[in-house]
Design a protein around this motif. Structure first.
Motif, short mmCIF file in Angstrom:
data_model
loop_
_atom_site.label_atom_id
_atom_site.label_comp_id
_atom_site.label_asym_id
_atom_site.label_seq_id
_atom_site.Cartn_x
_atom_site.Cartn_y
_atom_site.Cartn_z
N ILE A 92 0.84 -1.20 -0.11
CA ILE A 92 -0.05 -0.14 0.02
C ILE A 92 0.87 1.34 0.07
O ILE A 92 1.70 1.35 1.12
N ASP A 93 0.88 2.19 -1.01
CA ASP A 93 1.25 3.43 -1.04
C ASP A 93 0.14 4.46 -0.47
O ASP A 93 -0.55 4.57 -1.19
N VAL A 94 0.59 4.72 0.63
CA VAL A 94 -0.27 5.83 1.21
C VAL A 94 0.56 7.06 1.94
O VAL A 94 1.48 6.83 2.52
N GLY A 95 -0.26 8.20 1.70
CA GLY A 95 0.52 9.40 2.42
C GLY A 95 -0.18 9.77 3.68
O GLY A 95 -1.35 8.98 3.86
N GLY A 96 0.20 10.52 4.44
CA GLY A 96 -0.47 10.80 5.64
C GLY A 96 -1.22 11.96 5.76
O GLY A 96 -1.63 12.39 6.74
N GLN A 97 -1.43 12.60 4.39
CA GLN A 97 -2.22 13.73 4.44
C GLN A 97 -3.63 13.70 4.89
O GLN A 97 -4.27 14.42 5.58
#
Ligand SMILES: Nc1ncnc2c1ncn2[C@@H]1O[C@H](COP(=O)(O)OP(=O)(O)OP(=O)(O)O)[C@@H](O)[C@H]1O
Ligand SMILES: [Mg+2]
Length: 220
Positions: A92-97
């Protein structure tokens, strides 16, 4: 089956690059691999479509939610469940925004890798992340990897020093990843750095660093 999250609040730290490269190692070993792409720019999706053009490369699938569903925790959970039922490994490629989706990714993850670069801005994101991890309702297998570390020994030293006080909650992977143009060459050809040939920019240092990251995540 494993769900591995590459996440960080900070942009441009290498979440997509390290997800792609880890997925490539895993796919090359024969596992059925998918990347769940929650990067709004669709970086991994573009990389996978370039990879699809080369039939010699091992297959990696990619899945994205429609833009209006990308902050929807329910849609996120349903997608990851579906992928976990279908594939050996889900990256999973996930930002913390969007903190709700980031937290949801922590909840489903077997392992979480947080790339950071040696920079005061990146270090500034650590206390908030440590807070999220500390307050999580289960222990998390989460580690920080320092990426793009070349040529800045003083900042690297300060970064390690700054992270040392979070070692119990956000341990640091022992090996760092240098700033290497091979990662760019791999990006444009849909490859992992280990799959590059000498003529398209293979760099043994980059390949070894990804191998170390892989071993750190999967253990073998
Ligand atoms: N070790 C490295 N050496 C050289 N370039 C790198 C390295 N890691 C990442 N890059 C480059 O840095 C840029 C940012 O990397 P990447 O897109 O993986 O970060 P990201 O955390 O996914 O960013 P975003 O938050 O925008 O999604 C890209 O151009 C990528 O090619
Ligand atoms: Mg990205």
């Amino acid at each position: 089956m494993s769900v591995v999250v590459f996440g960080a609040e900070k942009g441009g730290v290498g979440k997509s690059t390290l997800a792609e490269n880890s997925a490539a190692v895993r796919a090359e070993l024969g596992y059925r691999v998918v990347i769940a792409d929650f990067d709004n720019q669709g970086t991994c999706s573009k990389w996978v479509s370039r990879r699809d053009e080369d039939p010699a490369l091992s297959k990696i699938d990619v899945r994205r939610l429609a833009a209006d569903k990308r902050s929807d925790v329910g849609a996120f959970a349903a997608l990851i469940q579906e992928l976990a039922d279908t594939y050996d490994d889900v990256f999973i490629d996930v930002g913390g925004q969007d903190s709700a989706v980031f937290r949801a990714s922590l909840a489903v993850a077997d392992k979480i890798i947080v790339p950071l670069t040696p920079s005061p801005d990146d270090l500034d994101t650590v206390p908030d992340l440590a807070d999220v991890v500390r307050r999580f309702d289960k222990p998390l297998d989460i580690r920080v990897v320092l990426n793009m570390t070349s040529g800045q020994p003083i900042m690297l030293r300060d970064m390690k020093k700054g992270l040392a006080s979070y070692a119990d909650i956000l341990p640091l992977m022992p090996k760092t990843i240098g700033t290497r143009v091979a990662f760019k060459y791999a990006k444009v050809s849909g490859k992992g750095v280990a799959e590059l040939s000498a003529k398209d920019g293979y760099d043994a240092n980059a390949a070894n660093e990804i191998k170390d990251l892989y071993l750190g995540v999967f253990g073998k």
